[in-house]
Design an enzyme around this catalytic site. Structure first.
Site, PDB file in Angstrom:
ATOM      1  N   GLY A 166       0.789  -1.233   0.000  1.00  7.91           N
ATOM      2  CA  GLY A 166       0.000   0.000   0.000  1.00  7.91           C
ATOM      3  C   GLY A 166       0.816   1.274   0.000  1.00  7.91           C
TER       4      GLY A 166
ATOM      5  N   TYR B 161     -18.726   9.097   0.578  1.00  8.54           N
ATOM      6  CA  TYR B 161     -17.857   7.917   0.688  1.00  8.54           C
ATOM      7  C   TYR B 161     -18.476   6.734  -0.062  1.00  8.54           C
ATOM      8  CZ  TYR B 161     -13.906   5.508   2.873  1.00  8.54           C
ATOM      9  OH  TYR B 161     -12.730   4.840   3.092  1.00  8.54           O
TER      10      TYR B 161
ATOM     11  N   LYS C 197     -15.609  -0.999   3.256  1.00 10.13           N
ATOM     12  CA  LYS C 197     -14.955  -0.965   4.582  1.00 10.13           C
ATOM     13  C   LYS C 197     -15.736  -1.816   5.596  1.00 10.13           C
ATOM     14  CE  LYS C 197     -11.344   1.606   3.699  1.00 10.13           C
ATOM     15  NZ  LYS C 197     -10.066   0.917   3.433  1.00 10.13           N
TER      16      LYS C 197
HETATM   17  P1  NAD Z   1      -2.683   5.706  -0.788  1.00 10.94           P
HETATM   18  O1  NAD Z   1      -3.258   6.125  -2.097  1.00 10.94           O
HETATM   19  O2  NAD Z   1      -1.350   6.234  -0.435  1.00 10.94           O
HETATM   20  O3  NAD Z   1      -2.644   4.125  -0.664  1.00 10.94           O
HETATM   21  C1  NAD Z   1      -3.594   3.280  -1.296  1.00 10.94           C
HETATM   22  C2  NAD Z   1      -2.798   2.096  -1.788  1.00 10.94           C
HETATM   23  O4  NAD Z   1      -3.661   1.108  -2.334  1.00 10.94           O
HETATM   24  C3  NAD Z   1      -1.790   2.466  -2.898  1.00 10.94           C
HETATM   25  O5  NAD Z   1      -0.493   2.103  -2.513  1.00 10.94           O
HETATM   26  C4  NAD Z   1      -2.240   1.630  -4.083  1.00 10.94           C
HETATM   27  O6  NAD Z   1      -1.160   1.192  -4.882  1.00 10.94           O
HETATM   28  C5  NAD Z   1      -2.916   0.474  -3.363  1.00 10.94           C
HETATM   29  N1  NAD Z   1      -3.784  -0.243  -4.273  1.00 10.94           N
HETATM   30  C6  NAD Z   1      -4.904   0.194  -4.894  1.00 10.94           C
HETATM   31  N2  NAD Z   1      -5.375  -0.754  -5.720  1.00 10.94           N
HETATM   32  C7  NAD Z   1      -4.505  -1.822  -5.622  1.00 10.94           C
HETATM   33  C8  NAD Z   1      -4.432  -3.078  -6.243  1.00 10.94           C
HETATM   34  N3  NAD Z   1      -5.328  -3.465  -7.162  1.00 10.94           N
HETATM   35  N4  NAD Z   1      -3.410  -3.913  -5.904  1.00 10.94           N
HETATM   36  C9  NAD Z   1      -2.463  -3.527  -5.002  1.00 10.94           C
HETATM   37  N5  NAD Z   1      -2.487  -2.340  -4.375  1.00 10.94           N
HETATM   38  C10 NAD Z   1      -3.491  -1.486  -4.696  1.00 10.94           C
HETATM   39  O7  NAD Z   1      -3.776   6.133   0.299  1.00 10.94           O
HETATM   40  P2  NAD Z   1      -3.897   5.825   1.865  1.00 10.94           P
HETATM   41  O8  NAD Z   1      -4.865   6.836   2.357  1.00 10.94           O
HETATM   42  O9  NAD Z   1      -2.579   5.700   2.495  1.00 10.94           O
HETATM   43  O10 NAD Z   1      -4.667   4.428   1.870  1.00 10.94           O
HETATM   44  C11 NAD Z   1      -4.225   3.292   2.594  1.00 10.94           C
HETATM   45  C12 NAD Z   1      -5.420   2.636   3.262  1.00 10.94           C
HETATM   46  O11 NAD Z   1      -5.886   3.482   4.309  1.00 10.94           O
HETATM   47  C13 NAD Z   1      -6.609   2.390   2.334  1.00 10.94           C
HETATM   48  O12 NAD Z   1      -7.220   1.154   2.657  1.00 10.94           O
HETATM   49  C14 NAD Z   1      -7.543   3.531   2.724  1.00 10.94           C
HETATM   50  O13 NAD Z   1      -8.909   3.241   2.428  1.00 10.94           O
HETATM   51  C15 NAD Z   1      -7.284   3.562   4.211  1.00 10.94           C
HETATM   52  N6  NAD Z   1      -7.766   4.760   4.886  1.00 10.94           N
HETATM   53  C16 NAD Z   1      -7.368   5.985   4.456  1.00 10.94           C
HETATM   54  C17 NAD Z   1      -7.858   7.118   5.082  1.00 10.94           C
HETATM   55  C18 NAD Z   1      -7.481   8.494   4.607  1.00 10.94           C
HETATM   56  O14 NAD Z   1      -8.187   9.445   4.946  1.00 10.94           O
HETATM   57  N7  NAD Z   1      -6.396   8.641   3.861  1.00 10.94           N
HETATM   58  C19 NAD Z   1      -8.738   6.994   6.173  1.00 10.94           C
HETATM   59  C20 NAD Z   1      -9.115   5.720   6.603  1.00 10.94           C
HETATM   60  C21 NAD Z   1      -8.622   4.609   5.949  1.00 10.94           C
END
Ligand code: NAD
Length: 264
Positions: free
Chosen positions: A13, A157, A164
């Site tokens: 990720g 969302y 989720k």
């Molecule tokens: P980010 O865009 O940096 O990370 C998302 C990651 O998902 C990326 O590295 C991307 O390459 C990976 N990804 C997407 N599709 C993929 C696939 N098919 N195969 C492999 N990898 C894949 O954003 P982030 O905010 O750091 O997200 C990380 C997690 O945290 C996610 O699950 C997101 O929903 C969750 N999250 C984020 C927030 C926020 O506000 N940023 C809040 C709660 C939860």
């Protein structure tokens, strides 16, 4: 103190320096953990630029959780280069929904786009663990990232709320399934943080402003706040914790009526 020195982690990720997974990498590395990253090919150049910033990163391999074959590709490449090596920690920080999940009312989102969001953002936890299991040591700790829209309404969302909710259910089910072998699976419910993925949610800035004004701590959380909880969940300090969803959201999730309605 954390008991992480000499451990090994798979981290899925990292897409940029803003990724929550990147902060987790930094915290794990500082705790003595060796890292193997799975990257999505479309982010390859960004991820490779980060490589030199953390000497604890021993390997980078492509990973796409859309299919079994592209998920297995990561583990095949890892085991070919590191025969017999097993990991203690798996970070699943993956989320994606097609644009069409956000640009129309949920009633009109097509099945195939709902399915993509569910496959990548929820069911991929099961897919990752299925292929990871032969490469995980006993008493491993898996951590996934979720959001409070799983159980409460958050505007815009949309389909990701369903994903989720399913991800949190996978966390509990997999914790029960793998717990007898000592493996732990937990979720962190992060407050909103500006990242690439968050940039796809219309009106995200308004959510940030609202949380900052109303969360008990009167601020938004940072990637580092989330990473702090992640290394605790990764470490033996949390050895009795599994199947849980830990909120790292400056306390926002405990509120209902904002204090600000009393201001005038
Ligand atoms: P980010 O865009 O940096 O990370 C998302 C990651 O998902 C990326 O590295 C991307 O390459 C990976 N990804 C997407 N599709 C993929 C696939 N098919 N195969 C492999 N990898 C894949 O954003 P982030 O905010 O750091 O997200 C990380 C997690 O945290 C996610 O699950 C997101 O929903 C969750 N999250 C984020 C927030 C926020 O506000 N940023 C809040 C709660 C939860």
């Amino acid at each position: 103190m954390l008991g992480l020195q000499g451990k090994t982690a798979f981290v899925f990720g990292v897409a940029s320096e803003d990724s929550i997974a990147w902060a987790i990498c930094q915290h794990l590395a500082a705790s003595g953990v060796t890292l193997y990253l799975g990257y999505q090919k479309r982010f390859m150049s960004r991820v490779f630029q980060l490589k030199d910033k953390l000497p604890q990163i021993e390997g980078f391999y492509p990973l796409d959780v859309a299919t079994d074959a592209e998920t297995k590709e990561f583990f095949d490449a890892f085991s070919a280069e590191n025969p017999g090596l097993k990991a203690d920690i798996l970070i699943h920080a993956i989320g994606f929904a097609p644009r069409s999940c956000f640009d129309r009312p949920i009633l009109f989102v097509e099945d195939q786009d709902i399915n993509t969001a569910m496959t990548i953002s929820a069911n991929s936890l099961q897919r990752c663990l299925k292929f990871a299991l032969p490469h995980l040591n006993e008493n491993s700790s898996t951590i996934t990232l979720t959001y409070a829209a799983a159980n409460r309404f958050v505007p815009n969302y949309g389909i990701m709320s369903m994903a989720k909710a399913a991800l949190e259910c996978w966390t509990r089910e997999l914790a029960c399934h793998l717990g007898p072998d000592g493996h732990r699976i937990n979720a962190i419910s992060s407050g909103p943080i500006p990242t690439l993925a968050a940039g796809g949610i219309p009106g995200f800035d308004k959510i940030l402003d609202h949380v900052e004004a109303n969360a008990p701590l009167r601020r938004n959380v940072t990637q580092s706040d989330v990473a702090g909880a992640a290394i605790w969940l990764a470490s033996p300090l949390s050895s009795g914790v599994t199947g849980q969803c830990i909120y790292v959201d400056a306390g926002y999730s405990i509120t209902m009526v904002p204090q600000s309605i009393m201001d005038n």
